[in-house]
Design an enzyme around this catalytic site. Structure first.
Site, short mmCIF file in Angstrom:
data_model
loop_
_atom_site.label_atom_id
_atom_site.label_comp_id
_atom_site.label_asym_id
_atom_site.label_seq_id
_atom_site.Cartn_x
_atom_site.Cartn_y
_atom_site.Cartn_z
N ARG A 241 -4.30 5.05 -38.37
CA ARG A 241 -5.11 4.54 -37.27
C ARG A 241 -6.07 3.50 -37.83
NH1 ARG A 241 -1.84 6.37 -34.43
NH2 ARG A 241 -2.05 7.74 -32.63
N GLU A 270 -7.03 -2.09 -31.23
CA GLU A 270 -5.76 -2.77 -30.97
C GLU A 270 -5.44 -2.73 -29.46
OE1 GLU A 270 -2.46 0.52 -32.03
OE2 GLU A 270 -3.52 -0.26 -33.77
N HIS A 288 1.71 -1.99 -34.40
CA HIS A 288 1.77 -0.52 -34.23
C HIS A 288 3.17 -0.06 -33.83
CE1 HIS A 288 -0.72 3.29 -33.08
NE2 HIS A 288 0.47 3.61 -33.58
#
Ligand code: DGY
Length: 322
Positions: A241, A270, A288
């Site tokens: 993360r 993000e 991601h």
């Protein structure tokens, strides 16, 4: 009456089909994000939610809940988008999808290790932009990177994903060292060397890869106070993360060549990542996609659906968070 389930985003087709058989379901077929303010109103008409990491299920969500919602089955191993303490107080079960994504996250981690050490971002851009033909052939400088074989990979967080990364990295000939809250058993450690002190491990690794959940304890685990402990050829990898990294510290280290490179799949805030990362040749970035394979997304979707089945059939949950 069948329990009513709301699925916040599009999940894999066969998981939706399975759910349809025994539940009264509402799918998000066009996959448009549901505004956070709407989610809790919707929740009051449903017995269960299937959520994703894109949904904001924080304290505000729970403050307007009328008691009908009993379970939130998240499609994802991480659940930092959900206020777990509040869910607990409201007696709402939360489940996640551990294990099924270990391999795909490990694959992306290895990809980042190779991409950063072999300067793949820069190499790809040179070919794509047509600039290759203007490069001076230079045996010692042109796109010369660092070898991976024989190098030390320091893993922060030797849980299920960290151990999978260790397994794959060993296949590449890397040596594994790790920092974890607790030393693992010999069997789980599988030859990796434990450092109880993170600072000491950082001084000893060529690559540093973070595999912790996002918690208060892991926030900015890589920061301006410790980043300088990495060697000048050090590489930072993050597929966990964004919150585990203090952006200012990493960007400064990359801009001023205090480390060799970073490979990042996850970011603070993000998708509105700190744009300074994009200006850096020594930073390889991805949007991601750690768990993003057809196989894994299907397995994650199915696991969330199976948790819903277990809950409404009075069976133990497969992967209960609270
Ligand atoms: C997870 O499962 O938390 C992943 O980050 C989603 O891709």
């Amino acid at each position: 009456m069948k329990p009513k389930i709301f699925v916040t985003r599009k999940i894999s087709d066969s998981a939706e089909d399975k759910l349809k058989k025994d539940f009264d379901i509402t799918l998000n077929l066009n996959d448009e994000p549901v505004p956070s303010s709407e989610l809790s109103k919707i929740a009051n008409d449903y017995d269960g939610f299937i959520s994703t990491g894109f949904d904001n299920i924080g304290e505000d969500f729970f403050s307007n809940i009328n008691g009908r919602l009993k379970i939130i089955a998240q499609v994802g191993v991480g659940y930092d988008n959900i206020s777990i303490d509040t869910a607990k107080k409201k007696k709402i079960k939360v489940t996640n999808t551990p294990d099924v994504l270990n391999e795909s996250v490990a694959e992306i981690t290895i990809l980042l290790i190779l991409a950063t050490s072999r300067r793949i971002g820069e190499a790809f851009s040179i070919v794509k932009s047509g600039k290759w033909k203007y490069q001076k052939p230079d045996l010692t400088k042109f796109m010369v990177g660092n070898a991976v074989i024989g190098k030390k990979l320091g893993i922060i967080g030797m849980g299920r994903i960290g151990r999978e990364v260790a397994k794959c990295a060993k296949a590449l000939g890397m040596q594994i060292i790790y920092h974890n809250r607790k030393k693992l058993s010999n069997e789980l450690e599988n030859g990796a060397k434990y450092y109880s002190n993170l600072d000491t491990m950082m001084q000893n690794c060529d690559f540093l890869s973070i595999h912790t959940p996002a918690t208060n304890e892991t926030k900015n685990i890589l920061n301006k106070l410790n980043i300088g402990l990495l060697p000048k050829h050090g590489v930072v990898i993050n597929t966990s993360r964004g919150s585990v990294i203090e952006d200012d510290a990493l960007i400064d280290a990359l801009e001023n060549k205090k480390i060799f490179a970073a490979g990042l799949d996850v970011f603070n805030n993000e998708p509105d990542l700190d744009m300074r990362y994009l200006a850096l040749d020594n930073c390889f970035v991805l949007p991601h996609i750690g768990s993003s394979t057809h196989e894994t997304r299907l397995a994650m979707s199915m696991m969330a659906v199976d948790n819903i089945y277990c809950f409404f059939n009075g069976k133990p949950l497969i992967s209960e968070v609270v």
